[in-house]
Write a protein that holds these residues in place. Structure first.
Motif, PDB file in Angstrom:
ATOM      1  N   LYS A 286       0.533  -1.402   0.096  1.00 16.37           N
ATOM      2  CA  LYS A 286       0.018   0.144  -0.296  1.00 16.37           C
ATOM      3  C   LYS A 286       0.710   1.620   0.138  1.00 16.37           C
ATOM      4  O   LYS A 286       0.319   2.011  -0.869  1.00 16.37           O
ATOM      5  N   THR A 287       1.958   1.356   0.668  1.00 20.18           N
ATOM      6  CA  THR A 287       2.526   2.364   0.803  1.00 20.18           C
ATOM      7  C   THR A 287       3.550   2.303  -0.341  1.00 20.18           C
ATOM      8  O   THR A 287       3.423   4.114  -0.911  1.00 20.18           O
ATOM      9  N   MET A 288       3.431   1.971  -1.118  1.00 16.67           N
ATOM     10  CA  MET A 288       4.742   1.126  -2.436  1.00 16.67           C
ATOM     11  C   MET A 288       3.459   1.867  -3.235  1.00 16.67           C
ATOM     12  O   MET A 288       4.319   3.136  -4.576  1.00 16.67           O
ATOM     13  N   ILE A 289       2.522   1.431  -3.364  1.00 15.54           N
ATOM     14  CA  ILE A 289       1.378   1.528  -4.677  1.00 15.54           C
ATOM     15  C   ILE A 289       1.049   4.007  -4.229  1.00 15.54           C
ATOM     16  O   ILE A 289       0.868   4.218  -5.260  1.00 15.54           O
ATOM     17  N   GLN A 290       0.947   4.613  -3.059  1.00 18.61           N
ATOM     18  CA  GLN A 290       1.098   5.699  -2.746  1.00 18.61           C
ATOM     19  C   GLN A 290       2.337   6.347  -3.006  1.00 18.61           C
ATOM     20  O   GLN A 290       1.603   7.546  -3.203  1.00 18.61           O
ATOM     21  N   ALA A 291       3.100   5.554  -2.807  1.00 13.58           N
ATOM     22  CA  ALA A 291       4.330   6.769  -3.241  1.00 13.58           C
ATOM     23  C   ALA A 291       3.984   6.781  -4.616  1.00 13.58           C
ATOM     24  O   ALA A 291       4.747   7.760  -4.959  1.00 13.58           O
ATOM     25  N   PHE A 292       4.791   5.632  -5.486  1.00 12.48           N
ATOM     26  CA  PHE A 292       3.768   6.531  -7.054  1.00 12.48           C
ATOM     27  C   PHE A 292       3.483   6.696  -7.540  1.00 12.48           C
ATOM     28  O   PHE A 292       3.136   7.101  -8.288  1.00 12.48           O
ATOM     29  N   ALA A 293       2.034   6.847  -6.478  1.00 14.42           N
ATOM     30  CA  ALA A 293       1.362   7.519  -7.164  1.00 14.42           C
ATOM     31  C   ALA A 293       1.797   9.432  -7.364  1.00 14.42           C
ATOM     32  O   ALA A 293       1.302  10.389  -7.340  1.00 14.42           O
ATOM     33  N   PHE A 294       1.986   9.207  -6.379  1.00  9.02           N
ATOM     34  CA  PHE A 294       3.045  10.860  -5.833  1.00  9.02           C
ATOM     35  C   PHE A 294       4.361  10.589  -6.413  1.00  9.02           C
ATOM     36  O   PHE A 294       3.625  12.262  -7.395  1.00  9.02           O
ATOM     37  N   ALA A 295       4.282   9.826  -7.197  1.00  8.14           N
ATOM     38  CA  ALA A 295       5.951  10.058  -7.836  1.00  8.14           C
ATOM     39  C   ALA A 295       5.300  10.315  -8.780  1.00  8.14           C
ATOM     40  O   ALA A 295       6.383  11.383 -10.077  1.00  8.14           O
ATOM     41  N   LYS A 296       4.185   9.851  -9.697  1.00  6.06           N
ATOM     42  CA  LYS A 296       4.116   9.551 -10.475  1.00  6.06           C
ATOM     43  C   LYS A 296       3.203  11.312 -10.883  1.00  6.06           C
ATOM     44  O   LYS A 296       3.527  11.198 -12.467  1.00  6.06           O
TER      45      LYS A 296
END
Length: 216
Positions: free
Chosen positions: A55-65
């Motif tokens: 979940k943290t991975m997905i949230q961080a990816f969304a932020f980076a994208k």
């Protein structure tokens, strides 16, 4: 080893056996030319379970994208070990409206590592992750949380090879996202890190070395 010593074992009778792999298995991996050449591909080889903190991975990816739209995340591994958590991860991707997140399920990692630009691990607990060693064998740098032996794998132990990735704190969405952005924007440094990892895995983490330590 620390636990053994804490329980009273003489320190000189304890030792650590590092994991080892066969780097030659990953020789010659290449990205297919047809695979979205304008995208930067991030690989995450893991079980979709809470301890991997997907979940943290997905949230961080969304932020980076939001800053780097050309990112694509490949989450490679089984989704059936904790189906409730996996469904929560699928739902989170939809809720965030983030594109370019691919759940592949269980795969042969060799079929995918050559396609990646770097790999990502956001676990809240690890020992010595084989996925990092495999990433290095494929000349790919790593972003990983500061758990288990990840710090030594990324920065080495005064081995002269230099950093082979970026270390972050656990569950720190902004820090992990910034690491993705940094890794994406500096291709030259990214490739240097990948070569540092390749040298490190060949120097210290080969399967024959692990067998020798066991025999000893």
């Amino acid at each position: 080893r620390e636990l053994q010593i804490e329980l009273g074992c003489p320190a000189d009778k304890t030792s650590i056996t590092p994991n080892g792999i066969d780097p030659a298995r990953f020789d010659g991996l290449k990205r297919p030319e047809a695979m979205e050449p304008d995208m930067v591909h991030i690989g995450a080889v893991l079980r979709v379970t809470p301890i991997k903190d997907v979940k943290t991975m997905i949230q961080a990816f969304a932020f980076a994208k939001k800053s780097v739209p050309k990112l694509k995340l490949w989450i490679m591994g089984p989704t059936d070990e904790d189906e409730t958590y996996a469904q929560e991860c699928f739902d989170l991707v939809k809720a965030l409206g983030v594109e370019d997140v691919e759940f592949t399920g269980r795969v042969n990692v060799k079929d995918y590592l050559g396609k990646m630009d770097f790999t990502l691990l956001t676990s809240i607990s690890e020992g010595q992750p084989l996925t990092i060693l495999e990433s290095y064998a494929a000349h790919k740098p790593v972003i990983a949380t500061d758990v288990g032996n990840c710090r030594e794998l990324i920065y080495g132990n005064d081995d002269g090879f230099g950093s082979a990735g970026i270390l972050t704190h656990i569950m720190n969405i902004e820090e992990i996202a910034q690491a993705m952005i940094t890794m994406t924007e500096d291709q030259e440094e990214r490739e240097r890190m990948g070569e540092a990892g390749y040298k490190r895995v060949n120097a210290f983490y080969r399967i024959e070395q692990m067998k020798d330590v066991y025999r000893e």
